[in-house]
Motif scaffolding. Structure first.
Motif, PDB file in Angstrom:
ATOM      1  N   LEU A   1     -13.092 -10.971  10.725  1.00 15.07           N
ATOM      2  CA  LEU A   1     -13.139 -11.972   9.656  1.00 15.07           C
ATOM      3  C   LEU A   1     -12.606 -13.319  10.143  1.00 15.07           C
ATOM      4  N   ARG A   2     -11.552 -13.274  10.938  1.00 10.99           N
ATOM      5  CA  ARG A   2     -10.981 -14.515  11.467  1.00 10.99           C
ATOM      6  C   ARG A   2     -11.995 -15.224  12.363  1.00 10.99           C
ATOM      7  N   ALA A   3     -12.687 -14.445  13.186  1.00  8.54           N
ATOM      8  CA  ALA A   3     -13.700 -15.027  14.070  1.00  8.54           C
ATOM      9  C   ALA A   3     -14.834 -15.648  13.257  1.00  8.54           C
TER      10      ALA A   3
ATOM     11  N   GLU B   1     -14.724 -16.878  -0.101  1.00  7.51           N
ATOM     12  CA  GLU B   1     -14.636 -17.897   0.949  1.00  7.51           C
ATOM     13  C   GLU B   1     -15.870 -18.793   1.001  1.00  7.51           C
TER      14      GLU B   1
ATOM     15  N   ARG C   1     -17.682 -20.490  11.306  1.00  5.34           N
ATOM     16  CA  ARG C   1     -18.620 -20.714  10.197  1.00  5.34           C
ATOM     17  C   ARG C   1     -19.441 -21.990  10.358  1.00  5.34           C
TER      18      ARG C   1
ATOM     19  N   LEU D   1     -14.621 -16.834  10.130  1.00  8.30           N
ATOM     20  CA  LEU D   1     -14.119 -18.037   9.468  1.00  8.30           C
ATOM     21  C   LEU D   1     -14.011 -19.199  10.454  1.00  8.30           C
ATOM     22  N   ASP D   2     -13.576 -18.892  11.672  1.00  7.53           N
ATOM     23  CA  ASP D   2     -13.450 -19.936  12.693  1.00  7.53           C
ATOM     24  C   ASP D   2     -14.816 -20.436  13.154  1.00  7.53           C
TER      25      ASP D   2
ATOM     26  N   SER E   1      -9.753  -7.567  10.377  1.00  9.61           N
ATOM     27  CA  SER E   1      -9.111  -8.874  10.206  1.00  9.61           C
ATOM     28  C   SER E   1      -9.486  -9.818  11.342  1.00  9.61           C
ATOM     29  N   ASP E   2      -9.627  -9.273  12.558  1.00 12.01           N
ATOM     30  CA  ASP E   2     -10.023 -10.103  13.698  1.00 12.01           C
ATOM     31  C   ASP E   2     -11.474 -10.565  13.553  1.00 12.01           C
TER      32      ASP E   2
END
Length: 202
Positions: A107-109, A33, A114, A111-112, A104-105
């Motif tokens: 990682l999502r946080a 990513e 970044r 990515l959001d 997963s939560d």
């Protein structure tokens, strides 16, 4: 913007192999990513060759945390991971996830978030702002020594900046040294008097 991410989570608690494998999968995902992850779990193999005390490894990890933009906490029991989270918070490193958050939560946080301003970026911005302010005060002192009206400007900046800038001016402009230092001395005396009055009022 977040670039360097420290991956914290279980290592010796539970299945060591599974913990390392999970952390490596997460680190590999972060790498794809565009992040640059730091994986402390790799020190498990390093320790097999060159053993070190637990606190020594933790100090090593702390040093890397301080250089990262964010910390990703993987779920699961990890006293070391908990200490790493606290260390990250103490040093302004953004933390994503927790011991009870699904990976997963977390990682999502991450990515959001970044594009969040990092501690290092905020510090750089503050330093640049400080330099702009000091340069403005330096110009003000120069005008003041030329006898210009600076009453409006004087209300906008703390007196300590005036004194500091006068000191800088004395170094940069030798021909104004005597006048600038006298001005600085007067400012500091005025500031000391003001502090004394405030102390009496309280």
């Amino acid at each position: 913007m977040i670039k360097y991410v420290y991956v914290a989570g279980p290592l010796t608690k539970g299945d060591v192999g599974a913990n390392i494998r999970e952390a490596m999968h997460v680190a590999a995902f972060l790498l794809k990513e565009g992040f640059s992850p730091f994986l402390p779990h790799a020190s498990f193999f390093w320790d097999m060759v060159e053993p070190a005390q637990y606190e020594r490894w933790l100090a090593y990890d702390f040093a890397w945390i301080e250089r990262c933009d964010a910390l990703l906490r993987l779920p699961g029991e990890s006293p070391g991971g908990d200490r790493e989270v606290e260390h990250a918070k103490e040093h302004g490193v953004i933390v994503f996830g927790s011991a009870n958050t699904h990976v997963s939560d977390a990682l999502r946080a991450l990515l959001d978030g970044r594009t969040k301003e990092t501690h290092a970026e905020a510090y750089k911005r503050a330093v640049e702002s400080e330099m702009v302010q000091q340069n403005a005060v330096l110009e003000w002192v120069s005008d003041a020594l030329d006898g210009n009206d600076v009453s409006d400007f004087a209300e906008s900046y703390p007196i300590v900046y005036h004194a500091r800038a006068a000191g800088l001016l004395a170094k940069r402009a030798p021909e104004l040294r005597e006048q600038a230092l006298a001005y600085r001395k007067a400012l500091l005396a005025s500031n000391a008097q003001r502090r004394a009055l405030l102390a009496k009022e309280h």
